[in-house]
Design a protein around this motif. Structure first.
Motif, PDB file in Angstrom:
ATOM      1  N   THR A 116       2.489   1.134   0.882  1.00 18.34           N
ATOM      2  CA  THR A 116       2.959   1.862  -0.298  1.00 18.34           C
ATOM      3  C   THR A 116       3.818   1.001  -1.208  1.00 18.34           C
ATOM      4  O   THR A 116       3.660   1.042  -2.430  1.00 18.34           O
ATOM      5  CB  THR A 116       3.735   3.122   0.141  1.00 18.34           C
ATOM      6  OG1 THR A 116       2.896   3.886   1.006  1.00 18.34           O
ATOM      7  CG2 THR A 116       4.130   3.969  -1.038  1.00 18.34           C
ATOM      8  N   ALA A 117       4.745   0.245  -0.652  1.00 16.20           N
ATOM      9  CA  ALA A 117       5.631  -0.580  -1.483  1.00 16.20           C
ATOM     10  C   ALA A 117       4.825  -1.572  -2.316  1.00 16.20           C
ATOM     11  O   ALA A 117       5.114  -1.789  -3.500  1.00 16.20           O
ATOM     12  CB  ALA A 117       6.653  -1.307  -0.617  1.00 16.20           C
ATOM     13  N   GLU A 118       3.792  -2.165  -1.719  1.00 16.28           N
ATOM     14  CA  GLU A 118       2.947  -3.105  -2.465  1.00 16.28           C
ATOM     15  C   GLU A 118       2.156  -2.385  -3.552  1.00 16.28           C
ATOM     16  O   GLU A 118       1.968  -2.914  -4.652  1.00 16.28           O
ATOM     17  CB  GLU A 118       1.987  -3.824  -1.523  1.00 16.28           C
ATOM     18  CG  GLU A 118       2.665  -4.814  -0.599  1.00 16.28           C
ATOM     19  CD  GLU A 118       1.683  -5.417   0.392  1.00 16.28           C
ATOM     20  OE1 GLU A 118       0.873  -6.269  -0.036  1.00 16.28           O
ATOM     21  OE2 GLU A 118       1.723  -5.007   1.571  1.00 16.28           O
ATOM     22  N   ALA A 119       1.681  -1.184  -3.241  1.00 15.97           N
ATOM     23  CA  ALA A 119       0.947  -0.403  -4.239  1.00 15.97           C
ATOM     24  C   ALA A 119       1.859  -0.051  -5.407  1.00 15.97           C
ATOM     25  O   ALA A 119       1.453  -0.147  -6.577  1.00 15.97           O
ATOM     26  CB  ALA A 119       0.367   0.860  -3.609  1.00 15.97           C
ATOM     27  N   ILE A 120       3.095   0.330  -5.110  1.00 17.57           N
ATOM     28  CA  ILE A 120       4.059   0.626  -6.178  1.00 17.57           C
ATOM     29  C   ILE A 120       4.284  -0.618  -7.031  1.00 17.57           C
ATOM     30  O   ILE A 120       4.350  -0.540  -8.265  1.00 17.57           O
ATOM     31  CB  ILE A 120       5.384   1.166  -5.593  1.00 17.57           C
ATOM     32  CG1 ILE A 120       5.177   2.591  -5.050  1.00 17.57           C
ATOM     33  CG2 ILE A 120       6.498   1.149  -6.647  1.00 17.57           C
ATOM     34  CD1 ILE A 120       6.368   3.166  -4.303  1.00 17.57           C
ATOM     35  N   ASP A 121       4.377  -1.784  -6.397  1.00 18.19           N
ATOM     36  CA  ASP A 121       4.540  -3.036  -7.148  1.00 18.19           C
ATOM     37  C   ASP A 121       3.360  -3.277  -8.095  1.00 18.19           C
ATOM     38  O   ASP A 121       3.555  -3.735  -9.226  1.00 18.19           O
ATOM     39  CB  ASP A 121       4.690  -4.228  -6.202  1.00 18.19           C
ATOM     40  CG  ASP A 121       6.041  -4.268  -5.494  1.00 18.19           C
ATOM     41  OD1 ASP A 121       6.973  -3.556  -5.927  1.00 18.19           O
ATOM     42  OD2 ASP A 121       6.139  -5.009  -4.490  1.00 18.19           O
ATOM     43  N   VAL A 122       2.151  -2.975  -7.638  1.00 20.01           N
ATOM     44  CA  VAL A 122       0.967  -3.148  -8.494  1.00 20.01           C
ATOM     45  C   VAL A 122       1.075  -2.223  -9.699  1.00 20.01           C
ATOM     46  O   VAL A 122       0.867  -2.643 -10.848  1.00 20.01           O
ATOM     47  CB  VAL A 122      -0.339  -2.888  -7.714  1.00 20.01           C
ATOM     48  CG1 VAL A 122      -1.543  -2.853  -8.654  1.00 20.01           C
ATOM     49  CG2 VAL A 122      -0.539  -3.940  -6.636  1.00 20.01           C
TER      50      VAL A 122
END
Length: 191
Positions: free
Chosen positions: A96-102
Motif C-alpha cells: 500500500t505505501a508504494e501504491a500511495i507513492d505512485v
C-alpha cells in the motif's frame, strides 16, 4: 545426347523443380520478426486482465518492463495508464505505501487528473489516515467538481470521522451520542 543429359538433373528431382523455387523463396524470407508489436492499448488491456485475475506480480513485472521505455512527456496517455496499473498491482500485493507513492507522484506529474487523488484517498482510508484521505478527496473534487465517486468517498470519510467523534462523545458521557454513533455506524455499514 546432349539434350538427354540436360534432362537428367530434372529427372533426379521428382518434384519438377518446386524444391528449387522453395529454396529461393526461403532465401527471400525476412530474417527479422515481422509480427506487429503490441500497441499500448493492447498492453494495458492485457496487464489489466492479469490484475483482474489476481496475477499481481506478473502484472507488475510486465509494467516494469514497459515503463522505462515510456516517457511521460512524450507518451503521457501510455505513461499514466501504466502508472495506474502499477499502483493497482502494488495494492493487490499488499504494498500500500508504494501504491500511495505512485499516486502521489502522479498528482505532481498529472495535476489535471482527479483519479490519482481519489485512488490515493481510498488507500489512505484503509490505512486509517482519515485526515489525509479527506484532504485527498477534497483535491480530487476541486480538480473535477463532477467526480461523483470522489463525492461519495468524501461522504464516507466524513461519516467515519463523525462516527469517531460520536464515539469520543460517548466516552465523555454526552447524552444521545450513543444513538448518533449507532446511526452513523449503520450508514457506514450500508444498513
Amino acid at each position: 545426347m546432349h539434350s538427354a543429359s540436360a534432362q537428367e538433373p530434372s529427372a533426379a528431382k521428382p518434384d519438377g523443380g518446386w524444391q528449387a523455387l522453395a529454396d529461393i523463396l526461403k532465401k527471400l524470407e525476412p530474417s527479422v520478426d515481422t509480427s506487429l508489436p503490441e500497441t499500448p492499448v493492447q498492453a494495458s488491456i492485457r496487464i489489466n486482465q492479469l490484475i483482474a485475475s489476481g496475477k499481481f506480480q506478473q502484472a507488475l513485472n510486465e509494467i516494469e518492463k514497459k515503463q522505462p521505455t515510456v516517457s511521460y512527456m512524450e507518451q503521457p496517455g501510455t505513461d499514466v495508464q501504466l502508472r495506474f496499473l502499477r499502483a493497482r498491482a502494488l495494492t493487490g500485493l499488499g504494498r500500500t505505501a508504494e501504491a500511495i507513492d505512485v499516486y502521489q507522484d502522479m498528482t505532481s506529474k498529472y495535476p489535471e487528473l482527479a483519479e490519482p487523488w481519489n485512488n490515493m484517498a481510498t488507500l489512505q482510508l484503509k490505512d486509517g489516515l482519515l485526515d489525509l484521505a479527506n484532504e485527498s478527496l477534497r483535491m480530487a473534487i476541486s480538480i473535477n467538481p463532477q467526480y461523483g465517486i470522489a463525492h461519495r468517498n468524501l461522504g464516507l470519510v466524513q461519516l467515519i470521522m463523525a462516527n469517531h467523534s460520536f464515539d469520543q462523545a460517548v466516552l465523555n458521557g454526552v447524552t444521545g451520542a450513543a444513538t448518533q454513533a449507532a446511526a452513523t455506524k449503520r450508514i457506514i455499514n450500508g444498513n
